[in-house]
Design a protein around this motif. Sequence first.
Motif, mmCIF file in Angstrom:
data_model
loop_
_atom_site.group_PDB
_atom_site.id
_atom_site.type_symbol
_atom_site.label_atom_id
_atom_site.label_comp_id
_atom_site.label_asym_id
_atom_site.label_seq_id
_atom_site.Cartn_x
_atom_site.Cartn_y
_atom_site.Cartn_z
ATOM 1 N N GLY A 1 94.143 27.836 13.010
ATOM 2 C CA GLY A 1 93.281 26.490 12.717
ATOM 3 C C GLY A 1 94.035 25.317 13.000
ATOM 4 O O GLY A 1 95.316 25.511 13.305
ATOM 5 N N ARG B 1 89.711 26.167 9.968
ATOM 6 C CA ARG B 1 90.096 27.365 10.403
ATOM 7 C C ARG B 1 88.708 27.809 9.834
ATOM 8 O O ARG B 1 87.952 27.708 9.094
ATOM 9 N N PRO C 1 96.543 22.868 5.170
ATOM 10 C CA PRO C 1 95.782 23.966 4.749
ATOM 11 C C PRO C 1 95.946 24.877 3.307
ATOM 12 O O PRO C 1 95.022 25.592 3.167
#
Length: 384
Positions: A348, A358, A224
């Motif tokens: 996400g 996401r 992420p």
Amino acid sequence: VEAKNDIDMAARWLPPPFTANDYATRIARTIRHAMDAGLAGVLVAPGPDLLWLTGYEPTALTERLTLLILSAQLRPTLLVPTLERADAEAAAEATGVEIVDWADDVDPYRVASAFLPPGCIFGVSDSTWSSHLLGLQEVLPSAGYQSLSECLPMLRAVKDNAELYRLTAAGAAADATYNEIVRMPFAGRREDEVAGDLARLLRQFGHERVDFTIVGSGPNGADPHHEAGDRVIVPGDAVVLDFGGVMHGYGSDTTRTVVVGEPSPEIQRVHDVVRAAQQKAFEAVRPGVACEDVDRVARDVITEAGYGEWFIHRTGHGIGVTTHEPPYLVAGAALRLEPGMCFSIEPGVYLPGRFGVRIEDIVTVTGHGARRLNNTDHELRIVG
Ligand code: ZN
Ligand code: ZN
Ligand code: ZN
């Protein structure tokens, strides 16, 4: 042609500056909240809280103590090094703050302690250096100190109209950036080249600062917070684009996931799930709802689709003079939403070694629901 007009408008648009009255209102509200929370006062070192309360930001952050002291018993007092007194006066005097300076040959913590009653609890701004807090603890050992984001999470959470105006403009500039980047080539270029374009566009659309330009292609998208590296983007990649910064003093932060050429069925499926989670969470936002409930709504959609274990972060964070601040949309956060709060909704799914998806919008709570400050299409966009 349309995009060019957007560029010009966003870059030229200048909001009216905050007034002395705006700052006085924020200071009064902070003192009231501190009293309600059982604090004797609030101590604020340079950083986002000081900027928000007084408009003052020292030109350089140094070991010398600068400290705003707020309490009900005292006129708001800003302690500054003597050599920075003139700067502080120019920036903060109009707000009604009393400026007190300390010279290099005295102990600034002793000077500060004269304004602080012993045996009390103070809220301390999160950006205060530990050296300063340790110095205060030494001269005032009977006092208790709490982190401001913990004891006053609502301090900057509810935005006034002038702040909302700035956040809206920052969001529009981020949207304009996205609308430009998806017209550019992806296949055959490195992630950091695309990131460079994102940064350039954000500035072109009016940002004074770029904070992050995440370009996570293929397997890198499963991390992420992957920044951007030298991986060359190839056809079939899902690419997570998460970028933002500061414009007119307020933050932007938006994410879209694009695909290079036709998406595989699984990329399309995961994208559909994340999109539905984002939409449902957005629809759950209204005054009185707990932060954790918005997180749960997003998480339930993803869990029901079988990807729950791959949604590995909270659903959102507040935004204002910083790009990560309370309120946090996370399990266990009982704080209730109020009109004027601004935060991200960014579910996400991250499949290790393969790809990530996401979708992130900044939203603001209205009287009855919510309004998006990012308005680009949520469809899985095919890029070249
Ligand atoms: Zn983040
Ligand atoms: Zn983001
Ligand atoms: Zn975010």
